[in-house]
Design an enzyme around this catalytic site. Structure first.
Site, PDB file in Angstrom:
ATOM      1  N   CYS A   1     -34.207  35.238 -99.058  1.00 38.13           N
ATOM      2  CA  CYS A   1     -34.852  34.512 -98.723  1.00 38.13           C
ATOM      3  C   CYS A   1     -36.162  34.593 -99.681  1.00 38.13           C
ATOM      4  O   CYS A   1     -36.977  35.775 -99.493  1.00 38.13           O
ATOM      5  CB  CYS A   1     -34.956  34.521 -97.911  1.00 38.13           C
TER       6      CYS A   1
ATOM      7  N   GLY B   1     -23.808  31.705-105.550  1.00 39.64           N
ATOM      8  CA  GLY B   1     -24.991  30.323-106.473  1.00 39.64           C
ATOM      9  C   GLY B   1     -24.278  29.555-107.683  1.00 39.64           C
ATOM     10  O   GLY B   1     -22.658  29.932-108.329  1.00 39.64           O
TER      11      GLY B   1
END
Ligand SMILES: Cc1cc2nc3c(=O)[nH]c(=O)nc-3n(C[C@H](O)[C@H](O)[C@H](O)COP(=O)(O)O)c2cc1C
Length: 328
Positions: free
Chosen positions: A100, A205
């Site tokens: 994160c 991604g």
């Protein structure tokens, strides 16, 4: 695909996403072909302290389907306690967030900041591994590295595997990139090459089409793909990817009738599972997801901000989709 002792049906995972991957949305993705879903990241400290709002997010997938719980922290004791609670809630996997980039998370030296502390990261994985039963694999999701000068994902992943991680997910951006630029398939490939072959590596991604999923696997050798933003309001992406991976024809994008059916299903799942205080926010959000890109979306989004209950949401969606369905 095998993650230690856990077998998952299809190598396509829904990414953990804060304020998105609640039980209703995870269920919709599972019903459209996601092989595995994971809760949003939950603070280990909050879970260990029994904070109601966080504990309430430990929700098991329906019909006994396997699911993962993601936790974050940097101290062994709360992480172990959180992992035990996750298992008690039915989790089939515990994932530790080391990716994160959010300022408030990194300020506490958690999330992607742990990529700068591989020895501590290893200790945390070892501790959590020891705290949960053998049948529950422990995995880690991390980024390419902290910044362009410190792209350490391959070494970092190997260290975590040595400590007991049974699956590694790599989002191929650095922390300083945030969501800018592109997720590097080269970094994901290097992680796949570095990590022992019995440990699955998941590429993450920028997978927003079935073609992207196929390319991610071909270019990186990753064992599975994980989809985040591309799935928001678009669970049909999972059926397209599932079809492509299994050699079937891609059924293509959703029709108006399918969108309306998903809204109806989403409403019934929210009715059964969304805590009352969150209902208004969740339905306003969901209303805007399913009309994205369609004519009239802006006006509907506007009206959605005034929704007060699920029946109003349903009526709004039907008024929007039924004419398009009849015209189709
Ligand atoms: C709204 C939002 C919330 C997210 N929350 C989390 C989270 O709780 N845990 C996590 O590991 N990653 C989180 N992410 C990152 C995603 O899991 C994923 O790694 C990233 O979005 C890249 O994948 P994508 O290009 O398929 O979206 C979040 C991303 C978004 C957009």
């Amino acid at each position: 695909m095998r993650i230690g002792p856990l077998e998952i049906a299809r190598p396509v995972l829904l990414a953990p996403m804060a304020d998105v991957t609640d039980l209703p949305f995870r269920t919709l993705c599972e019903e459209h072909g996601a092989g595995f879903t994971i809760t949003e990241f939950l603070s280990a400290n909050a879970l260990a302290l029994g904070a109601r709002k966080t504990v309430d997010k430990l929700t098991a997938s329906l019909d006994g389907r396997p699911f993962g719980v993601q936790i974050f922290g940097r101290e062994e004791e709360p992480l172990c306690r959180a992992a035990e609670l996750a298992v008690a809630s039915g989790a089939s996997l515990v994932d530790i967030n080391m990716g994160c980039p959010a300022r408030r998370v990194v300020a506490g030296a958690c999330g992607s900041a742990l990529m700068k502390e591989p020895v501590l990261a290893q200790r945390l994985v070892r501790a959590v591994r020891g705290a949960v039963p053998e049948r529950v694999p422990v995995s880690v999701k991390h980024r390419a590295g902290w910044d362009d000068e410190h792209v350490n994902a391959p070494e970092f992943a190997c260290a975590l595997v040595e400590a007991g991680a049974a699956m590694i997910t790599v989002h191929g951006r650095t922390r300083t990139q945030g969501f800018g630029g592109r997720s590097s398939r080269e970094v994901i490939r290097k992680v796949r090459e570095a990590v022992p072959s019995h440990v699955p590596v998941v590429g993450n991604g920028d997978v927003v089409t079935a073609d992207d999923a196929v390319a991610m696997r071909a270019e990186t050798g990753c064992d599975a793909v994980m989809i985040g933003r591309g799935a928001i309001g678009n669970p049909w992406l999972f059926r397209s990817i599932a079809a492509r991976l299994e050699g079937r024809a891609d059924p293509g994008p959703s029709t108006p009738a399918e969108r309306l059916a998903v809204v109806r299903r989403h409403v019934s799942l929210m009715r059964a599972h969304t805590p009352r205080p969150r209902l208004r926010l969740e339905m306003r959000k969901a209303a805007s997801w399913y009309v994205r890109g369609l004519p009239g979306a802006a006006a509907l989004r506007d009206r959605a901000q005034r929704l007060d209950d699920l029946d109003q949401f349903l009526a709004l969606a039907e008024a929007f989709f039924l004419p398009a369905q009849r015209a189709a």
